[in-house]
Design an enzyme around this catalytic site. Sequence first.
Site, PDB file in Angstrom:
ATOM      1  N   ARG A 131       0.369 -16.124  22.348  1.00 51.91           N
ATOM      2  CA  ARG A 131       0.047 -14.927  21.791  1.00 51.91           C
ATOM      3  C   ARG A 131       1.271 -14.297  21.083  1.00 51.91           C
ATOM      4  O   ARG A 131       0.995 -13.612  19.954  1.00 51.91           O
ATOM      5  CB  ARG A 131      -0.411 -13.923  22.951  1.00 51.91           C
ATOM      6  CG  ARG A 131      -0.995 -12.660  22.414  1.00 51.91           C
ATOM      7  CD  ARG A 131      -1.733 -12.309  21.415  1.00 51.91           C
ATOM      8  NE  ARG A 131      -2.827 -13.401  21.283  1.00 51.91           N
ATOM      9  CZ  ARG A 131      -3.421 -14.028  20.271  1.00 51.91           C
ATOM     10  NH1 ARG A 131      -3.161 -13.366  19.290  1.00 51.91           N
ATOM     11  NH2 ARG A 131      -4.453 -14.687  20.309  1.00 51.91           N
ATOM     12  N   ASP A 158       3.589  10.289  -9.601  1.00 55.10           N
ATOM     13  CA  ASP A 158       2.763  10.486  -8.427  1.00 55.10           C
ATOM     14  C   ASP A 158       1.331  11.150  -8.888  1.00 55.10           C
ATOM     15  O   ASP A 158       1.170  12.198  -9.290  1.00 55.10           O
ATOM     16  CB  ASP A 158       3.448  11.455  -7.472  1.00 55.10           C
ATOM     17  CG  ASP A 158       2.820  11.380  -5.987  1.00 55.10           C
ATOM     18  OD1 ASP A 158       2.434  10.382  -5.674  1.00 55.10           O
ATOM     19  OD2 ASP A 158       2.486  12.756  -5.388  1.00 55.10           O
ATOM     20  N   GLU A 197      10.593  12.058  -8.192  1.00 58.09           N
ATOM     21  CA  GLU A 197       9.058  11.962  -8.252  1.00 58.09           C
ATOM     22  C   GLU A 197       8.707  13.203  -9.007  1.00 58.09           C
ATOM     23  O   GLU A 197       9.323  14.446  -8.906  1.00 58.09           O
ATOM     24  CB  GLU A 197       8.723  12.416  -6.589  1.00 58.09           C
ATOM     25  CG  GLU A 197       7.059  12.359  -6.673  1.00 58.09           C
ATOM     26  CD  GLU A 197       6.591  12.761  -5.396  1.00 58.09           C
ATOM     27  OE1 GLU A 197       6.239  11.894  -4.540  1.00 58.09           O
ATOM     28  OE2 GLU A 197       6.633  13.898  -4.905  1.00 58.09           O
ATOM     29  N   LYS A 240       6.117   3.000   4.810  1.00 56.95           N
ATOM     30  CA  LYS A 240       5.005   3.457   5.683  1.00 56.95           C
ATOM     31  C   LYS A 240       4.720   1.777   6.484  1.00 56.95           C
ATOM     32  O   LYS A 240       3.891   1.251   6.191  1.00 56.95           O
ATOM     33  CB  LYS A 240       3.759   3.855   4.999  1.00 56.95           C
ATOM     34  CG  LYS A 240       4.157   5.119   4.209  1.00 56.95           C
ATOM     35  CD  LYS A 240       2.795   5.463   3.454  1.00 56.95           C
ATOM     36  CE  LYS A 240       3.125   6.888   2.720  1.00 56.95           C
ATOM     37  NZ  LYS A 240       2.012   7.202   1.970  1.00 56.95           N
ATOM     38  N   LYS A 275      12.153  13.597  -3.643  1.00 51.84           N
ATOM     39  CA  LYS A 275      10.836  13.778  -3.504  1.00 51.84           C
ATOM     40  C   LYS A 275      10.243  15.370  -3.623  1.00 51.84           C
ATOM     41  O   LYS A 275      11.275  16.105  -3.846  1.00 51.84           O
ATOM     42  CB  LYS A 275       9.994  13.243  -2.110  1.00 51.84           C
ATOM     43  CG  LYS A 275      10.329  11.801  -1.750  1.00 51.84           C
ATOM     44  CD  LYS A 275       9.416  10.986  -2.378  1.00 51.84           C
ATOM     45  CE  LYS A 275       8.240  10.774  -1.515  1.00 51.84           C
ATOM     46  NZ  LYS A 275       7.079  10.095  -1.919  1.00 51.84           N
TER      47      LYS A 275
END
Length: 286
Positions: free
Chosen positions: A104, A223, A201, A139, A171
């Site tokens: 597994r 973006d 960004e 992410k 950002k």
Amino acid sequence: MTALGQLDPIAVRRAVEAALAEDLGRAGDVTTAATIPADARARLVIAARQPGRLAGLPLAEAAFAALAPAIRFVAEKGDGDALAPGDVIARIEGPARPALSAERTALNFLGHLSGVATATASFADLIAHTRAKICCTRKTTPGLRVFEKYAVRCGGGANHRFGLDDAILIKDNHIAVAGSIAAALDGAKAYAGHLVKIEIEVDTLDQLDQVLAHGAADVVLLDNMGPDVLREAVARVAGRLVTEASGNVSLETVKAIAESGVDLISVGRITHSAPTLDLGLDVAVG
């Protein structure tokens, strides 16, 4: 295909040991101990049950080796290979108890990472006629980032930064707190060493113009811009910066985004939402 590179064997060992410890718990595999004679041997086959792209063989092999170094693991496919239903991925032979106990853990790594590679390939194949590359983001599953980014490369994608220490990525929140694009770039330029890249960004062409006028950035992240705006942005950049598109990229939109002329397209879903590829381990027949 993008070069896969080599997974750090120390990282592989640590991840596999943690996964096995989680699965074996305090008493070990009581089912296998209760039903399989201690001297039994087994011949097993890992095969694909659906089409996809393979990734994660080093972790699968390490899972078996961790429980019994005597287990023989022979790969019939390599990471990055395309898979069709029924394709044999690997053959395992050796002591039955540890082989069954490792099953597994080996399949969890192999199925998950092959799912990431498959998701990446589904995007990369759609834009193969363009200059753009599909790249991942941060992410990722906590603790599995290095492996998921490896799987992205297996799927024909490219890696964005591995962590917050890789590069400076300014950002919208950084700009808001710093006060302006110019202030954020001034701080980044003063802080960055000569090997540290600066990306920023923007979400409007006016912001892009401010970045170009400042001159400190190496990469601009465009973006949530539509293809027409992206095409204009690429024209304004005119090769002075690396261009990266991001924001709600899907299989339906990625082709038009790539055809705008951007260099990179970042896609979070290839890691955070990739379905597990269906692989199976069965007793070999014959």
